[in-house]
Motif scaffolding. Structure first.
Motif, mmCIF file in Angstrom:
data_model
loop_
_atom_site.group_PDB
_atom_site.id
_atom_site.type_symbol
_atom_site.label_atom_id
_atom_site.label_comp_id
_atom_site.label_asym_id
_atom_site.label_seq_id
_atom_site.Cartn_x
_atom_site.Cartn_y
_atom_site.Cartn_z
ATOM 1 N N SER A 60 0.807 -1.227 0.176
ATOM 2 C CA SER A 60 0.016 0.047 0.127
ATOM 3 C C SER A 60 0.952 1.411 0.040
ATOM 4 C CB SER A 60 -1.080 -0.078 1.219
ATOM 5 O OG SER A 60 -1.664 -1.148 1.221
ATOM 6 N N THR A 61 1.910 1.263 0.686
ATOM 7 C CA THR A 61 2.831 2.347 0.493
ATOM 8 C C THR A 61 3.435 2.701 -0.661
ATOM 9 O OG1 THR A 61 3.503 1.737 3.094
ATOM 10 C CG2 THR A 61 5.004 3.374 1.838
ATOM 11 N N LEU A 62 3.937 1.615 -1.391
ATOM 12 C CA LEU A 62 4.325 1.489 -2.646
ATOM 13 C C LEU A 62 3.188 2.137 -3.446
ATOM 14 C CD1 LEU A 62 6.760 0.871 -4.428
ATOM 15 C CD2 LEU A 62 5.842 -1.493 -4.545
ATOM 16 N N MET A 63 2.070 1.698 -3.421
ATOM 17 C CA MET A 63 1.081 2.030 -4.301
ATOM 18 C C MET A 63 0.831 3.619 -4.138
ATOM 19 S SD MET A 63 -1.330 0.829 -6.230
ATOM 20 C CE MET A 63 -3.061 0.690 -6.847
ATOM 21 N N ARG A 64 0.980 4.016 -2.690
ATOM 22 C CA ARG A 64 0.936 5.840 -2.752
ATOM 23 C C ARG A 64 1.878 6.351 -3.353
ATOM 24 N NH1 ARG A 64 1.185 5.665 2.974
ATOM 25 N NH2 ARG A 64 3.028 6.429 2.858
ATOM 26 N N GLU A 65 3.403 5.698 -3.308
ATOM 27 C CA GLU A 65 4.551 6.238 -3.951
ATOM 28 C C GLU A 65 4.286 6.454 -5.390
ATOM 29 O OE1 GLU A 65 7.338 7.670 -3.312
ATOM 30 O OE2 GLU A 65 6.552 7.693 -1.106
ATOM 31 N N LEU A 66 3.560 5.351 -5.978
ATOM 32 C CA LEU A 66 3.345 5.451 -7.536
ATOM 33 C C LEU A 66 2.150 6.119 -7.883
ATOM 34 C CD1 LEU A 66 3.554 1.351 -8.124
ATOM 35 C CD2 LEU A 66 5.043 3.172 -9.011
ATOM 36 N N THR A 67 1.263 6.322 -7.079
ATOM 37 C CA THR A 67 -0.106 7.147 -7.752
ATOM 38 C C THR A 67 -0.158 8.427 -7.058
ATOM 39 O OG1 THR A 67 -1.336 6.026 -5.956
ATOM 40 C CG2 THR A 67 -1.059 4.750 -7.866
ATOM 41 N N GLY A 68 0.539 8.842 -6.006
ATOM 42 C CA GLY A 68 0.170 9.887 -5.217
ATOM 43 C C GLY A 68 -1.219 9.871 -4.265
ATOM 44 N N ASP A 75 4.841 4.634 -23.759
ATOM 45 C CA ASP A 75 3.975 5.700 -23.349
ATOM 46 C C ASP A 75 3.507 5.784 -21.895
ATOM 47 O OD1 ASP A 75 2.771 3.035 -24.553
ATOM 48 O OD2 ASP A 75 0.879 4.123 -23.606
ATOM 49 N N LEU A 76 3.919 4.423 -21.427
ATOM 50 C CA LEU A 76 3.323 4.187 -19.914
ATOM 51 C C LEU A 76 4.581 4.524 -19.007
ATOM 52 C CD1 LEU A 76 1.478 0.793 -20.069
ATOM 53 C CD2 LEU A 76 0.649 3.300 -20.117
ATOM 54 N N PHE A 77 5.752 5.144 -19.381
ATOM 55 C CA PHE A 77 7.041 5.353 -18.476
ATOM 56 C C PHE A 77 6.652 6.579 -17.755
ATOM 57 C CE2 PHE A 77 10.930 4.068 -21.111
ATOM 58 C CZ PHE A 77 10.408 2.749 -21.237
ATOM 59 N N GLN A 78 5.439 7.616 -18.274
ATOM 60 C CA GLN A 78 5.071 8.674 -17.391
ATOM 61 C C GLN A 78 4.817 8.397 -15.914
ATOM 62 O OE1 GLN A 78 1.421 10.371 -18.663
ATOM 63 N NE2 GLN A 78 1.315 8.692 -20.162
ATOM 64 N N PHE A 79 4.349 6.865 -15.883
ATOM 65 C CA PHE A 79 3.816 6.466 -14.619
ATOM 66 C C PHE A 79 4.756 5.944 -13.528
ATOM 67 C CE2 PHE A 79 0.144 6.094 -17.557
ATOM 68 C CZ PHE A 79 -0.605 7.030 -17.193
ATOM 69 N N PHE A 80 5.895 5.801 -14.104
ATOM 70 C CA PHE A 80 7.101 5.150 -13.347
ATOM 71 C C PHE A 80 8.300 6.090 -13.333
ATOM 72 C CE2 PHE A 80 4.065 1.936 -14.701
ATOM 73 C CZ PHE A 80 3.568 1.387 -13.570
#
Length: 205
Positions: A23-31, A200-205
């Motif tokens: 969940s912490t990781l999810m928060r880091e990835l998505t804000g 195109d998905l690099f923007q999320f990572f």
């Protein structure tokens, strides 16, 4: 069975035991902060985070394995549901991220390595690869690990990857999600996205 997956053709899925920091990781990835319980095992259905304008979703699957206060039949059902979810969406999952606790993973794996059992983490790693999903092992909480290279080598041995671990940078990514130190994982994910023509998905990572 899990319902309500957003209708998206591309997905990165996080999978792992309870309490490894997904969940912490999810928060880091998505804000974005997700509702998680104070106790392990409270997340019983996937958390999906989709960007309305993008055909892409990041999914945090429920934790599997032992959870205090959770009956065994519920644990087994959760594991079954995770496996079924991954099988049903394997074509859409571009990268599977198996999150493990860098400090505890080796002990947990060894504790469950009896003659008749394959530890959940090892089983999940091979399962993801068997269904054709490029897999990254995000080794979290590395700030608590002293003998970093030794620990990562031991983990590779358990997963059946020849050491040294450094040759597996697209597979094994040491991170500390709580400190926002997740670049090795992002690099590994980008590698697999690139292989599938999804820069195109690099923007999320």
């Amino acid at each position: 069975m899990f319902e309500s997956r957003p209708d998206r053709d591309a997905e990165v899925a996080l999978v792992g035991r309870s309490n490894v920091g997904k969940s912490t990781l999810m928060r880091e990835l998505t804000g974005h902060t997700f509702d998680t319980g104070q106790r392990p095992g409270v997340t019983r259905s996937p958390n999906h985070y989709d960007w309305a304008s993008e055909d892409f979703v990041i999914t945090d699957l429920p934790g599997f394995g032992f959870m205090e206060g959770v009956p065994e039949d519920v644990r087994e059902q959760t594991k079954t549901d995770i496996v079924r979810y991954i099988e049903e969406n394997a074509e859409k999952i571009l990268v599977g991220v198996l999150v493990v606790d860098g400090k505890a993973a080796i002990d947990i794996i060894d504790r469950h390595s009896g003659p008749d059992e394959v530890p959940y983490d090892v089983e999940m790693f091979h399962f993801l690869r068997d269904v054709g999903i490029p897999t990254v092992v995000a080794v979290n909480k590395m700030d608590k690990v002293d003998d970093r290279d030794e620990r990562l080598n031991e983990l590779c041995e358990r997963l059946g990857l020849p050491t040294p671990w450094q040759q597996w940078r697209n597979t094994v990514a040491p991170i500390t999600a709580k400190r926002g130190s997740i670049e090795p994982m992002n690099e590994a994910i980008r590698h697999h996205l690139h292989e599938q023509g999804r820069d195109d998905l690099f923007q999320f990572f």
